[in-house]
Design a protein around this motif. Structure first.
Motif, PDB file in Angstrom:
ATOM      1  N   SER A 175       0.833  -1.211   0.000  1.00 38.55           N
ATOM      2  CA  SER A 175       0.000   0.000   0.000  1.00 38.55           C
ATOM      3  C   SER A 175       0.865   1.257   0.000  1.00 38.55           C
ATOM      4  CB  SER A 175      -0.929   0.007   1.220  1.00 38.55           C
ATOM      5  OG  SER A 175      -1.783  -1.106   1.214  1.00 38.55           O
ATOM      6  N   THR A 178       2.021   2.002  -3.270  1.00 38.91           N
ATOM      7  CA  THR A 178       0.867   2.096  -4.189  1.00 38.91           C
ATOM      8  C   THR A 178       0.922   1.049  -5.299  1.00 38.91           C
ATOM      9  OG1 THR A 178       1.874   3.785  -5.637  1.00 38.91           O
ATOM     10  CG2 THR A 178       0.612   4.576  -3.749  1.00 38.91           C
ATOM     11  N   GLY A 180      -0.567  -2.204  -4.963  1.00 38.68           N
ATOM     12  CA  GLY A 180      -1.931  -2.690  -4.973  1.00 38.68           C
ATOM     13  C   GLY A 180      -2.157  -3.959  -5.776  1.00 38.68           C
ATOM     14  N   ARG A 192     -10.385   0.512   4.726  1.00 38.62           N
ATOM     15  CA  ARG A 192     -10.211   1.118   3.407  1.00 38.62           C
ATOM     16  C   ARG A 192      -9.659   2.537   3.532  1.00 38.62           C
ATOM     17  NH1 ARG A 192     -15.827  -0.871   0.374  1.00 38.62           N
ATOM     18  NH2 ARG A 192     -15.158  -3.044   0.058  1.00 38.62           N
ATOM     19  N   SER A 193     -10.174   3.274   4.509  1.00 39.60           N
ATOM     20  CA  SER A 193      -9.652   4.629   4.756  1.00 39.60           C
ATOM     21  C   SER A 193      -8.183   4.572   5.170  1.00 39.60           C
ATOM     22  CB  SER A 193     -10.474   5.326   5.845  1.00 39.60           C
ATOM     23  OG  SER A 193     -11.803   5.524   5.427  1.00 39.60           O
ATOM     24  N   SER A 195      -6.053   2.255   4.314  1.00 34.67           N
ATOM     25  CA  SER A 195      -5.290   1.902   3.111  1.00 34.67           C
ATOM     26  C   SER A 195      -5.037   3.124   2.240  1.00 34.67           C
ATOM     27  CB  SER A 195      -6.037   0.835   2.313  1.00 34.67           C
ATOM     28  OG  SER A 195      -6.263  -0.309   3.094  1.00 34.67           O
ATOM     29  N   ILE A 196      -6.057   3.966   2.106  1.00 35.98           N
ATOM     30  CA  ILE A 196      -5.906   5.200   1.329  1.00 35.98           C
ATOM     31  C   ILE A 196      -4.857   6.104   1.971  1.00 35.98           C
ATOM     32  CG2 ILE A 196      -7.068   7.324   0.590  1.00 35.98           C
ATOM     33  CD1 ILE A 196      -9.657   5.658   0.388  1.00 35.98           C
ATOM     34  N   TRP A 197      -4.934   6.221   3.305  1.00 36.10           N
ATOM     35  CA  TRP A 197      -3.978   7.078   4.014  1.00 36.10           C
ATOM     36  C   TRP A 197      -2.550   6.558   3.871  1.00 36.10           C
ATOM     37  CZ3 TRP A 197      -2.686  11.553   5.573  1.00 36.10           C
ATOM     38  CH2 TRP A 197      -1.650  11.713   6.502  1.00 36.10           C
ATOM     39  N   SER A 199      -1.294   4.847   1.393  1.00 37.60           N
ATOM     40  CA  SER A 199      -0.845   5.123   0.023  1.00 37.60           C
ATOM     41  C   SER A 199      -0.467   6.590  -0.150  1.00 37.60           C
ATOM     42  CB  SER A 199      -1.951   4.750  -0.973  1.00 37.60           C
ATOM     43  OG  SER A 199      -2.287   3.395  -0.868  1.00 37.60           O
ATOM     44  N   ILE A 200      -1.311   7.478   0.357  1.00 33.24           N
ATOM     45  CA  ILE A 200      -1.047   8.920   0.215  1.00 33.24           C
ATOM     46  C   ILE A 200       0.197   9.324   0.997  1.00 33.24           C
ATOM     47  CG2 ILE A 200      -1.940  11.221   0.785  1.00 33.24           C
ATOM     48  CD1 ILE A 200      -4.739  10.148   0.201  1.00 33.24           C
ATOM     49  N   GLN A 203       3.486   8.379  -0.737  1.00 32.98           N
ATOM     50  CA  GLN A 203       3.855   9.277  -1.841  1.00 32.98           C
ATOM     51  C   GLN A 203       4.287  10.646  -1.337  1.00 32.98           C
ATOM     52  OE1 GLN A 203       4.055   7.860  -4.987  1.00 32.98           O
ATOM     53  NE2 GLN A 203       3.702   6.165  -3.566  1.00 32.98           N
TER      54      GLN A 203
END
Length: 228
Positions: A175, A178, A180, A192-193, A195-197, A199-200, A203
């Motif tokens: 993750s 990124t 995936g 899910r939130s 996982s998004i955090w 990834s962000i 980066q």
């Protein structure tokens, strides 16, 4: 150019090298060890991680050393008595402490006057430790809420955070980078939130560190040109 090379390789951080070696072992080698060895090995490597992390910082305050000693004692007590509260508290303390180390390393990179081996080492360590922090949280979530992730061949509900070590580290870094692959999937809204955090933040970390390093190298070249 020779002047720049001397500046980059002018400092060798022994604490940072030990910390990097411990991180490489805990991320790449620990999950592939036999399950019976992982618990004891993880406690040893986390002890090394704590003290080498303190040594890698330029400002080694006493309270940070005291926290690391307390965390190491808690880690070993949790392993000996296997109490749920002790284990969970220990893991959360590990994550918070390592997250603080990541922030301190970013601060050191931002405030350093030049790019040297210590700065580059700190940047690499910060990224690896960030992934390790997320893996600790993921392992706790998997243990407390097995339905939060869809993990093929997942162990039974009685499994510990050690049992989920490989899955949590794998998902964390996949993750963070990124990539995936989709073999382990976050099912519930909060995972899910998360996982998004992850990834962000991965980066953002790379973008910030690269910007800082490029800026310092450019500044060093201008100073070297001015000196000549």
């Amino acid at each position: 150019m020779n002047h720049m090379k001397k500046r980059i390789f002018s400092k060798v951080d022994i604490g940072g090298l030990i910390l990097l070696a411990a991180l490489v072992f805990s991320i790449f080698l620990l999950p592939v060890l036999p399950l019976a060895w992982q618990a004891q090995s993880s406690r040893i490597v986390y002890t090394i991680l704590y003290f080498s992390a303190v040594l890698s910082l330029e400002k080694r305050v006493k309270f940070l050393l005291a926290i690391s000693i307390f965390a190491v004692c808690l880690e070993w007590l949790a392993g000996i008595f296997s109490l749920w509260l002790l284990v969970t508290t220990s893991k959360i303390l590990n994550a918070v402490f390592f997250l603080f180390i990541v922030g301190s390393l970013i601060y050191q990179v931002a405030t350093s006057k030049e790019v040297n081996l210590k700065v580059i080492l700190g940047s690499i360590i910060g990224y690896l430790m960030l992934g390790l922090v997320y893996s600790i949280f993921i392992a706790i979530i998997i243990q407390q809420d097995p339905a939060a992730f869809n993990i093929p061949g997942s162990p039974d509900k009685e499994a510990t955070t050690i049992t989920h070590l490989g899955e949590s580290i794998y998902f964390s870094f996949v993750s963070l980078a990124t990539v995936g692959y989709g073999d382990i999937v976050a099912i519930k809204p909060y995972t899910r939130s998360l996982s998004i955090w992850i990834s962000i933040s991965g980066q953002l970390y790379i973008a910030i560190i690269i910007a800082l390093l490029v800026g310092k190298i450019s500044s060093g070249r201008r100073e070297a040109t001015t000196d000549n």
